[in-house]
Design a protein around this motif. Structure first.
Motif, short mmCIF file in Angstrom:
data_model
loop_
_atom_site.label_atom_id
_atom_site.label_comp_id
_atom_site.label_asym_id
_atom_site.label_seq_id
_atom_site.Cartn_x
_atom_site.Cartn_y
_atom_site.Cartn_z
N ALA A 151 0.83 -1.21 0.00
CA ALA A 151 0.00 0.00 0.00
C ALA A 151 0.86 1.26 0.00
CB ALA A 151 -0.93 -0.02 1.21
N ARG A 152 1.97 1.24 0.76
CA ARG A 152 2.84 2.41 0.80
C ARG A 152 3.52 2.65 -0.54
NH1 ARG A 152 4.36 -0.02 5.74
NH2 ARG A 152 6.41 -0.59 4.91
N ASN A 153 3.94 1.58 -1.18
CA ASN A 153 4.58 1.73 -2.50
C ASN A 153 3.60 2.25 -3.54
OD1 ASN A 153 7.07 0.86 -1.58
ND2 ASN A 153 6.67 -1.28 -2.08
N ARG A 154 2.37 1.79 -3.48
CA ARG A 154 1.36 2.27 -4.43
C ARG A 154 1.08 3.75 -4.20
NH1 ARG A 154 -2.79 1.35 -7.83
NH2 ARG A 154 -4.76 2.40 -7.42
N ALA A 155 0.97 4.15 -2.94
CA ALA A 155 0.72 5.56 -2.63
C ALA A 155 1.88 6.43 -3.11
CB ALA A 155 0.50 5.73 -1.13
N LYS A 156 3.11 5.97 -2.90
CA LYS A 156 4.27 6.75 -3.35
C LYS A 156 4.31 6.87 -4.87
CE LYS A 156 7.61 6.37 0.40
NZ LYS A 156 8.98 5.93 0.78
N ARG A 157 3.96 5.81 -5.55
CA ARG A 157 3.97 5.87 -7.02
C ARG A 157 2.98 6.91 -7.53
NH1 ARG A 157 4.30 0.15 -6.70
NH2 ARG A 157 2.07 0.01 -7.10
N ARG A 158 1.82 6.99 -6.91
CA ARG A 158 0.81 7.95 -7.36
C ARG A 158 1.25 9.39 -7.04
NH1 ARG A 158 -5.11 7.22 -6.35
NH2 ARG A 158 -5.28 7.49 -8.60
N LEU A 159 1.82 9.58 -5.85
CA LEU A 159 2.31 10.91 -5.50
C LEU A 159 3.45 11.34 -6.42
CD1 LEU A 159 2.28 10.70 -1.58
CD2 LEU A 159 0.63 11.86 -3.07
N ARG A 160 4.33 10.40 -6.75
CA ARG A 160 5.44 10.71 -7.64
C ARG A 160 4.94 11.08 -9.03
NH1 ARG A 160 7.74 6.22 -7.09
NH2 ARG A 160 8.95 6.80 -5.22
N ALA A 161 3.90 10.39 -9.49
CA ALA A 161 3.38 10.65 -10.83
C ALA A 161 2.76 12.05 -10.92
CB ALA A 161 2.34 9.59 -11.18
N ILE A 162 1.96 12.43 -9.92
CA ILE A 162 1.34 13.76 -10.00
C ILE A 162 2.39 14.86 -9.82
CG2 ILE A 162 -0.90 12.89 -9.22
CD1 ILE A 162 -0.29 14.18 -6.47
N ALA A 163 3.41 14.60 -9.00
CA ALA A 163 4.46 15.61 -8.81
C ALA A 163 5.21 15.87 -10.11
CB ALA A 163 5.42 15.15 -7.72
N HIS A 164 5.51 14.82 -10.87
CA HIS A 164 6.25 14.99 -12.12
C HIS A 164 5.40 15.70 -13.17
CE1 HIS A 164 9.37 11.58 -11.32
NE2 HIS A 164 9.39 12.54 -10.41
N GLU A 165 4.09 15.62 -13.06
CA GLU A 165 3.22 16.30 -14.01
C GLU A 165 2.91 17.74 -13.61
OE1 GLU A 165 -0.17 14.44 -15.77
OE2 GLU A 165 0.48 12.43 -15.17
N VAL A 166 2.81 18.00 -12.31
CA VAL A 166 2.33 19.30 -11.84
C VAL A 166 3.47 20.26 -11.50
CG1 VAL A 166 1.00 20.46 -10.04
CG2 VAL A 166 0.16 18.32 -11.03
N LEU A 167 4.52 19.78 -10.85
CA LEU A 167 5.56 20.68 -10.36
C LEU A 167 6.29 21.47 -11.47
CD1 LEU A 167 7.20 18.77 -7.38
CD2 LEU A 167 5.70 20.76 -7.32
N PRO A 168 6.58 20.87 -12.63
CA PRO A 168 7.26 21.67 -13.66
C PRO A 168 6.52 22.94 -14.05
CG PRO A 168 7.40 19.34 -14.20
CD PRO A 168 6.45 19.46 -13.04
N THR A 169 5.22 22.98 -13.90
CA THR A 169 4.43 24.17 -14.31
C THR A 169 3.91 24.96 -13.11
OG1 THR A 169 2.47 22.75 -14.49
CG2 THR A 169 3.73 23.15 -16.51
N HIS A 170 3.70 24.32 -11.97
CA HIS A 170 3.11 25.01 -10.82
C HIS A 170 4.07 25.14 -9.63
CE1 HIS A 170 -0.48 23.86 -13.14
NE2 HIS A 170 -1.09 24.87 -12.54
N GLY A 171 5.17 24.42 -9.65
CA GLY A 171 6.15 24.57 -8.60
C GLY A 171 7.07 25.75 -8.89
N LYS A 172 7.90 26.11 -7.92
CA LYS A 172 8.80 27.24 -8.08
C LYS A 172 10.24 26.81 -7.85
CE LYS A 172 5.71 31.09 -7.02
NZ LYS A 172 5.55 32.33 -6.21
N PRO A 173 11.18 27.33 -8.63
CA PRO A 173 12.60 27.03 -8.40
C PRO A 173 13.03 27.55 -7.02
CG PRO A 173 12.27 28.04 -10.56
CD PRO A 173 10.98 28.18 -9.82
#
Length: 202
Positions: free
Chosen positions: A141-163
């Motif tokens: 369950a922990r690995n599945r949760a981390k995979r989903r969090l990692r996937a959304i971070a790679h999609e969202v952070l490049p455009t909505h995150g800040k350097p």
């Protein structure tokens, strides 16, 4: 010997003649090989070979793998395909983010902090870490949760995150794994907007 008339009858058995003694059968030697080379082998030689074989079997193999952390722990690992996005690995970075800003979401908690100018991290780099404790579930369950969090971070952070910022996504029991993926991404966008419009001190 008896005598009858003029004839003397001699016994057919010689005096002193005895039945040859019966030797006991050595049951343990019935199947013993009569090979002279094999019978000439001594027990010390066999014991020596056994001892040598045992020593070879018990000798540890040389470790040819490189010892992890021999050259010092890496602070981050760069995400594949995006050199400006890196993954947090050091505990002190997670603790620093926990003392900074936070924004709750239905399926996770977002923590964030703006790095200081004197930190030895490229200022144009955005860093992200993931935390899923045992409260989230077992290892699967922990690995599945981390995979989903990692996937959304790679999609969202490049455009909505800040350097120059560090982010940490903390999974929630059952909700991180079960929430619709589209909603999960929208939750992260809203949480980032809340972090960067907040008036709290980093």
């Amino acid at each position: 010997m008896t005598e009858t008339g003029d004839e003397t009858h001699l016994s057919t058995f010689e005096p002193g003649s005895q039945t040859p003694p019966r030797l006991p059968c050595a049951y343990g030697n019935e199947s013993r090989s009569q090979d002279p080379e094999r019978t000439s082998r001594t027990w010390p030689e066999v014991a020596e070979r056994v001892s040598a074989g045992a020593a070879v079997m018990s000798a540890p193999k040389a470790d040819k793998t490189k010892t992890a952390g021999a050259e010092g722990p890496a602070a981050v690992s760069v995400c594949a395909g995006d050199p400006t996005l890196a993954t947090l690995t050091l505990r002190r970075d997670f603790l620093a983010a926990a003392r900074a800003r936070r924004a709750p979401a239905p399926a996770f908690m977002l923590q964030a902090r703006k790095r200081r100018d004197d930190e030895t991290v490229p200022p144009a780099q955005t860093r992200i870490g993931y935390t899923c404790s045992k409260k989230v579930g077992n290892a699967v369950a922990r690995n599945r949760a981390k995979r989903r969090l990692r996937a959304i971070a790679h999609e969202v952070l490049p455009t909505h995150g800040k350097p120059g910022w560090d982010y940490v996504l903390i999974g929630r029991a059952e909700k991180t794994a079960s929430r619709d993926y589209v909603d999960l991404k929208a939750d992260l966008v809203r949480a980032l907007n809340q972090i960067h419009t907040s008036r709290q001190k980093p």
